[in-house]
Design a protein around this motif. Sequence first.
Motif, short mmCIF file in Angstrom:
data_model
loop_
_atom_site.label_atom_id
_atom_site.label_comp_id
_atom_site.label_asym_id
_atom_site.label_seq_id
_atom_site.Cartn_x
_atom_site.Cartn_y
_atom_site.Cartn_z
N GLN A 1 0.96 -1.31 0.20
CA GLN A 1 0.06 0.08 -0.07
C GLN A 1 0.64 1.53 -0.01
O GLN A 1 1.99 1.49 0.56
CB GLN A 1 -1.00 -0.17 1.24
CG GLN A 1 -2.06 0.93 1.34
CD GLN A 1 -2.75 1.02 2.40
OE1 GLN A 1 -2.66 0.00 3.29
NE2 GLN A 1 -3.72 1.82 2.59
N ARG A 2 0.41 2.37 -0.82
CA ARG A 2 1.20 3.45 -0.78
C ARG A 2 0.77 4.35 0.39
O ARG A 2 -0.43 4.43 0.59
CB ARG A 2 1.06 4.34 -1.99
CG ARG A 2 1.55 3.61 -3.09
CD ARG A 2 1.25 4.37 -4.24
NE ARG A 2 1.78 3.57 -5.47
CZ ARG A 2 2.12 4.07 -6.75
NH1 ARG A 2 2.38 5.30 -6.74
NH2 ARG A 2 2.58 3.34 -7.83
N TYR A 3 1.84 4.73 1.17
CA TYR A 3 1.57 5.59 2.40
C TYR A 3 2.22 7.13 2.23
O TYR A 3 3.10 7.05 1.34
CB TYR A 3 2.10 4.90 3.73
CG TYR A 3 1.79 3.61 4.15
CD1 TYR A 3 0.30 3.54 4.35
CD2 TYR A 3 2.31 2.54 4.38
CE1 TYR A 3 -0.26 2.43 4.53
CE2 TYR A 3 1.90 1.37 4.66
CZ TYR A 3 0.64 1.22 5.05
OH TYR A 3 -0.03 0.21 5.22
N THR A 4 1.71 8.04 2.95
CA THR A 4 2.06 9.52 2.69
C THR A 4 3.33 9.31 3.48
O THR A 4 3.62 8.39 4.57
CB THR A 4 1.07 10.37 3.23
OG1 THR A 4 0.91 10.23 4.40
CG2 THR A 4 -0.06 10.41 2.00
N THR B 1 2.26 9.22 7.22
CA THR B 1 1.82 8.11 7.72
C THR B 1 2.78 7.05 8.03
O THR B 1 3.04 6.22 8.99
CB THR B 1 0.92 7.27 6.62
OG1 THR B 1 -0.25 8.09 6.41
CG2 THR B 1 0.33 5.87 7.38
N HIS B 2 4.01 7.07 7.19
CA HIS B 2 5.25 6.49 7.28
C HIS B 2 5.86 6.71 8.86
O HIS B 2 6.43 5.88 9.53
CB HIS B 2 6.13 6.53 6.22
CG HIS B 2 6.16 5.55 4.91
ND1 HIS B 2 6.22 4.17 5.17
CD2 HIS B 2 5.78 5.85 3.77
CE1 HIS B 2 6.06 3.77 3.98
NE2 HIS B 2 5.75 4.59 3.16
N GLN C 1 -6.64 6.01 13.30
CA GLN C 1 -6.66 6.12 11.93
C GLN C 1 -7.36 4.75 11.35
O GLN C 1 -7.80 4.83 10.17
CB GLN C 1 -5.22 6.42 11.33
CG GLN C 1 -5.23 7.96 11.46
CD GLN C 1 -3.83 8.23 10.70
OE1 GLN C 1 -3.12 7.55 9.97
NE2 GLN C 1 -3.32 9.52 11.05
N TYR C 2 -6.74 3.60 11.86
CA TYR C 2 -7.35 2.29 11.40
C TYR C 2 -8.71 2.19 11.78
O TYR C 2 -9.49 1.52 10.71
CB TYR C 2 -6.44 1.29 12.10
CG TYR C 2 -5.25 0.83 11.23
CD1 TYR C 2 -5.50 0.35 9.72
CD2 TYR C 2 -4.04 0.87 11.71
CE1 TYR C 2 -4.30 -0.17 9.31
CE2 TYR C 2 -2.77 0.46 11.12
CZ TYR C 2 -2.84 -0.27 9.85
OH TYR C 2 -1.83 -0.53 9.12
N ASP D 1 -4.49 7.33 4.65
CA ASP D 1 -4.24 6.58 3.63
C ASP D 1 -4.28 5.16 3.94
O ASP D 1 -3.79 4.24 3.54
CB ASP D 1 -2.98 6.78 2.85
CG ASP D 1 -1.71 7.03 3.89
OD1 ASP D 1 -2.12 6.98 5.06
OD2 ASP D 1 -0.87 7.33 3.19
N LEU D 2 -4.89 4.93 5.20
CA LEU D 2 -5.33 3.42 5.72
C LEU D 2 -6.56 3.08 5.50
O LEU D 2 -7.58 3.82 5.93
CB LEU D 2 -4.86 3.60 7.41
CG LEU D 2 -3.46 3.97 7.66
CD1 LEU D 2 -3.42 4.02 9.18
CD2 LEU D 2 -2.41 2.98 7.23
#
Length: 150
Positions: free
Chosen positions: A48-51, A54-55, A75-76, A82-83
Amino acid sequence: MAFALLGLWAAFAAARGLPGEHDNPFWILLPVAPIFLILGYRLRDRGQRYTRATHDLIDRARDGDPEACFQLAAQYLGGEADLHRDDASGRHWLERAVDAGHPKAMIRLAGMLREGQGGGKDPLRAQALLERARLMERPKAGPIRTGPAG
């Protein structure tokens, strides 16, 4: 992905002319087209692509920062940033925040335990977490007196 597209482009461009024809300079790319296709396959995005934010949050949570664990859980649980919404992952990060002594995580996890959200129900543990959170959030000045001073 860009390498794979470059490899496909090189293969199609080279196919438009034969190696003996000098009107198409792309025939020289035909031998390297498979290399670009392989590079594109190996370098493709496998997760998954994270910002960047988020990383950073995930890294801080993995390092044991209780507030980061709580924010990541939120967030989850909300499907924010982006989750994707994932109650089990949210519960996992709440557990980590609770282990580190985060009172708001205790309250949120107690609700999940009471309802069985993201895992099994455990009303006794939920009650214990609520009591622990209440004790942690009580002011350190001492008990509040409601009677007449004396």
